[in-house]
Design an enzyme around this catalytic site. Structure first.
Site, PDB file in Angstrom:
ATOM      1  CB  CYS A  21      12.951   8.930   8.725  1.00 35.71           C
ATOM      2  SG  CYS A  21      13.567   7.253   7.843  1.00 35.71           S
TER       3      CYS A  21
ATOM      4  CD  GLU B  23      10.650  12.746  10.887  1.00 34.85           C
ATOM      5  OE1 GLU B  23      11.864  12.022  10.731  1.00 34.85           O
ATOM      6  OE2 GLU B  23       9.694  12.297  11.226  1.00 34.85           O
TER       7      GLU B  23
ATOM      8  CD  GLU C 249      12.382   4.027   9.110  1.00 33.78           C
ATOM      9  OE1 GLU C 249      12.587   4.958   9.816  1.00 33.78           O
ATOM     10  OE2 GLU C 249      12.106   4.164   7.961  1.00 33.78           O
TER      11      GLU C 249
ATOM     12  N   GLY D 199      -5.364   1.391   4.301  1.00 35.04           N
ATOM     13  CA  GLY D 199      -4.171   0.950   5.421  1.00 35.04           C
ATOM     14  C   GLY D 199      -4.691   0.553   6.737  1.00 35.04           C
TER      15      GLY D 199
ATOM     16  CE  LYS E 130      -3.275   2.956   0.910  1.00 32.42           C
ATOM     17  NZ  LYS E 130      -2.418   4.131   1.082  1.00 32.42           N
TER      18      LYS E 130
ATOM     19  N   PRO F 237      -5.520   8.503   2.446  1.00 29.51           N
ATOM     20  CG  PRO F 237      -4.877  10.333   3.892  1.00 29.51           C
ATOM     21  CD  PRO F 237      -5.943   9.871   2.980  1.00 29.51           C
TER      22      PRO F 237
END
Length: 488
Positions: free
Chosen positions: A291, A392, A258, A220, A182, A216
């Site tokens: 990342c 981040e 991750e 999922g 996906k 989005p």
């Protein structure tokens, strides 16, 4: 105007349109214009993919036929190499990749890594003989067998989608799992081509499926909550990773995550070329959309003002070296979308409001074109409690923090919710290694060394994730362990 070939779904061995022929627009980051269209899958499409993957795992010999798996994956890898030019075109127009990034993780690295993963498969010990042992007067011969987990839902991000898809899909298929890929809605086409190539190679029905969609979350979440899916491998934001972990708990499926990073690059005062070490820390590669990028620069207070002046000069020079679509050495283009551009610029506003000093960049760059361009940006006088030092940003933004001594550098580096990557630079190798061992992070470069190889595990501590990708450890994420005792 560029128009990429339309992306199809690959479900149960068939390349096809989404239910009702529905598609959505693929927006190019360099121009802000439509560069292609992708199939916009429905819930019914994903249901078909789950059914197909479950059937292929439960009712065929895919999970046990090692030669079949190896042969087809090797053919898929060769097909990918033969289609490099197509992959490069998609990476440039769909992802917004600069040419210099194409040569690395966007295209060339994943193509080369397939061979490394095949080598790992060839060397893997599928069964271990532990010999005989006695227990309560009975002698047993013990063996340990490795078997595939089952159906894998692989959910990939938009920053380096081919690299991450290869890191999930190839080990899972080699392990004997069946896979539903996906992709992120922003970058569907570079992953849709994998379905096309798998179809050309002749993968058995249901073994590998690719499902793209504009929404989005919905499809999922189907993968995460469905009990027929045994494992979720997700790369993306920490916030979404937490949600996946919570949603997957109900079915006790295995979760690999991750997630984000806020990695620190520690430059000590004794590094042989201080100017080079500091000046090369500009966050530019793929506009900072990585990342594991070192987005915190830690420099000694004794040389702090010197470092600030070095950075001013470095950023001034670099301001003329980015945003050129055709320049082969260029590693920085636009960010992926208008939404991401506004998010990054919001952090710039926050940094200024927090009292950090902006010494470079900080603006959108419309002079580069109609795409989603942001200037390479640098903040100094940053403290660890500032939002720009803790969260981040995922854009071309470097924050610079001074430290007093070795212990203080370690404290600042570890004062983060994240622990994905980092770097240490010192003229004293023993000192650099001593500090490296104290940093709570999953990967780390020392004195210019890199960890980014297919045989090296990648993953993070703390909020940077759970589990490892690549290497033997990444391959084992897709395997179960069965212990068998045989009466003697």
């Amino acid at each position: 105007m560029v128009t990429l070939p339309e992306g199809k779904l690959y479900i149960d061995g068939q390349l096809r349109a989404a239910e009702g022929g529905k598609t959505y627009e693929d927006i190019g980051p360099w121009t802000g214009e439509v560069v292609g269209h992708a199939a916009d899958a429905s819930v019914a499409d994903m249901e078909e993919a789950i059914v197909a993957a479950r059937r292929a795992f439960d009712e065929t010999d895919w999970s046990t036929n090692h030669p079949l798996r190896r042969g087809l994956v090797a053919k898929l890898g060769e097909k990918m190499k033969a289609n490099r030019d197509r992959l490069v075109e998609i990476a440039r127009h769909e992802i917004g990749s600069a040419m210099g990034a194409v040569y690395g993780p966007q295209v060339d690295s994943p193509l080369g890594h397939v061979d490394e993963l095949l080598k790992l498969f060839d060397e893997f010990e599928w069964e271990k003989d532990l010999g005989n042992a006695e227990f309560w007067g009975t002698t047993s011969h013990r063996i340990v067998v490795r078997e595939p987990v089952g159906v894998v839902g692989a959910i990939t991000p938009w920053n380096v989608p081919l690299y991450i898809a290869v890191g999930k899909v190839i080990p899972a298929l080699l392990a004997g799992c069946t896979v539903i890929l996906k992709p992120a809605p922003e970058t569907p086409l570079i992953n849709a081509i994998l379905g096309e190539l798998a179809h050309e190679v002749g993968f058995p029905r249901g073994v590998f499926n690719v499902v793209t969609a504009k929404d989005p979350a919905t499809l999922g979440e189907m993968l995460v909550t469905d009990p027929r899916v045994d494992l979720i491998s997700f790369t993306g934001s920490t916030a979404i990773g937490k949600r996946i972990m919570a949603q997957g708990a109900a079915t006790l499926k295995r979760i690999f995550l991750e997630l984000g990073g806020k990695s620190a690059n520690i430059v000590f005062e004794d590094v042989p070329d201080f100017a080079q070490a500091v000046g090369s820390s500009i966050v530019a590669f793929h506009a900072g959309q990585g990342c594991a990028i070192n987005s915190r620069l830690l420099v000694p207070r004794s040389r702090y003002e010197e470092a600030v002046e070095i950075l001013k000069g470095a950023y001034e020079a670099y301001s003329k070296m980015w945003g050129d679509f055709d320049e082969p050495t260029n590693i920085m283009g636009p960010v992926v979308s208008a939404r991401q551009r506004e998010r990054v610029l919001g952090y710039v506003d926050t940094g200024q409001a927090e009292g950090a000093r902006l010494i470079a960049g900080g603006r959108a760059a419309p002079e580069k074109g109609n795409g989603f361009f942001i200037e390479p940006t640098c903040f100094v006088d940053v403290t660890s409690d500032m939002k720009i030092a803790r969260e981040e940003i995922f854009g071309p933004v470097l924050v610079v923090i001074p430290f007093e001594d070795e212990d203080d550098a370690v404290r600042i580096a570890n004062d983060s919710d994240y622990g994905l990557s980092g770097a240490v630079q010192s003229g004293d190798k023993e000192r650099a290694m001593r500090v490296a061992r104290r940093i709570r992070t999953g990967t780390l470069g020392v004195n210019g060394g890199t960890w980014s190889f297919a045989d090296v595990p990648f993953g993070g501590y703390k909020h940077s994730g759970v589990g490892r990708e690549w290497g033997l450890e990444g391959f084992e994420e897709y395997l179960e362990t069965k212990a068998i005792g045989i009466g003697v």
